[in-house]
Design an enzyme around this catalytic site. Sequence first.
Site, PDB file in Angstrom:
ATOM      1  N   THR A  23      -1.888  32.553  75.382  1.00 45.95           N
ATOM      2  CA  THR A  23      -2.048  31.696  76.562  1.00 45.95           C
ATOM      3  C   THR A  23      -3.273  32.154  77.301  1.00 45.95           C
ATOM      4  O   THR A  23      -3.640  33.320  77.248  1.00 45.95           O
ATOM      5  CB  THR A  23      -0.915  31.859  77.594  1.00 45.95           C
ATOM      6  OG1 THR A  23      -0.871  33.226  77.983  1.00 45.95           O
ATOM      7  CG2 THR A  23       0.401  31.386  77.077  1.00 45.95           C
ATOM      8  N   CYS A  29       3.361  30.793  86.443  1.00 47.04           N
ATOM      9  CA  CYS A  29       3.787  30.108  85.223  1.00 47.04           C
ATOM     10  C   CYS A  29       4.438  31.109  84.266  1.00 47.04           C
ATOM     11  O   CYS A  29       4.271  32.317  84.402  1.00 47.04           O
ATOM     12  CB  CYS A  29       2.590  29.500  84.500  1.00 47.04           C
ATOM     13  SG  CYS A  29       1.721  28.239  85.427  1.00 47.04           S
ATOM     14  N   HIS A  46       3.731  26.878  77.759  1.00 47.51           N
ATOM     15  CA  HIS A  46       3.275  27.434  79.041  1.00 47.51           C
ATOM     16  C   HIS A  46       3.794  26.505  80.153  1.00 47.51           C
ATOM     17  O   HIS A  46       3.270  25.415  80.331  1.00 47.51           O
ATOM     18  CB  HIS A  46       1.740  27.477  79.001  1.00 47.51           C
ATOM     19  CG  HIS A  46       1.064  28.015  80.229  1.00 47.51           C
ATOM     20  ND1 HIS A  46      -0.160  28.627  80.156  1.00 47.51           N
ATOM     21  CD2 HIS A  46       1.407  28.037  81.532  1.00 47.51           C
ATOM     22  CE1 HIS A  46      -0.542  28.999  81.385  1.00 47.51           C
ATOM     23  NE2 HIS A  46       0.390  28.636  82.231  1.00 47.51           N
TER      24      HIS A  46
END
Lengths: 159, 204
Positions: A23, A29, A46
């Site tokens: 990511t 998040c 994500h």
Amino acid sequence: MTKGETISIGEWKIVKGEGVLRTCGLGSCIGIVLYDQERVIAGMVHVMLPDSTKARKGANPWRYADTAIASLQAELKKQGARKLCAKMAGGAQMFKHAVKREFMQIGERNAAAARETLARLGITLVAEDIGGTKGRTIQYDVKTGELAVRTVHHGQMIL
Amino acid sequence: MRNRLDGMKEVANIGTGYAATALSSLLGANVVMDVPAARYLCMAELPRFRFAEGEEIAAVYAPLGGELSGGMFFMATTKAAAAFSAYLLEEKLKLKPHVFAESELAQSAFQEVGNLLIGAYLTALSKLTDLKCYPLVTELSIDLASAVLAEGALHLIDDEECIVMETDICLPHSTQPLDGLLLFIPDKNASVTLTQALEASCHD
């Protein structure tokens, strides 16, 4: 660098056989990996917010913990995964004050929603690195099953 | 109706003008700001915007209050942030990037620069459009650029894309390169509201 896929907010990818899933930065998040170690397949998503039922109609399911995990599970099963486990990281609180009320403690709420959804779907949560105040990047190697979590000043840990 | 991006560019121009003037007088030096750009970004592009993956930056962030919702960022590499602080504190040579990470004074100087820029920019918008618009609160984060920018995406959760207005700021005659980036990211409703208010003010 190993063949890999990098995902951003609201995105997801699956790798099979070999390769890594990464990511770009996770703040509040959460990056969630679902994997079947035996069949060497893994997917990463994500997510930004906990609960799609509070979103407006037609909201992007990949942005919400509840719907994103279920969708990723379905995609992985389509591609041959059977017994799925999970690892996840993120859910920091990067800004203590500069958040609107609706986004207070959003990292913790994201993590809680993810745990609950995993339990509901019968997916075992093997490891997590959640909370704190620092952003993370994560990288999952489908072959080794290792999730590497990096923060700016604290180096790397392996889940 | 004119192209929304053109309208937004005009908004950014006016905000930038005020911000440049305010920063020039704070620093006692002539600050150069580029003509701002306005562009559409899809949500997934926002965290990857402008900075290298994994790059550490200093960012002052403000969610917007009043009649517009969205957020503003003032961002700089930690090296440039250290230089901004040093310039403001008149410690031109002493402040190294690693010192910045540990110096509350340096960080608060950088935050002051951000507060000033964001405040001036939004004041200009308010004056131009007659819309109430101010930073709810500002806060500094020293962290991964992508993670910081992703926090700004939280308000945009219902939008597939957003308009980002970016202004590069530099102080050309200092001994160290001072480069910063000012970002204004209204949500979809706010960009519609702003465009309409701008049209109305042009017809007065």
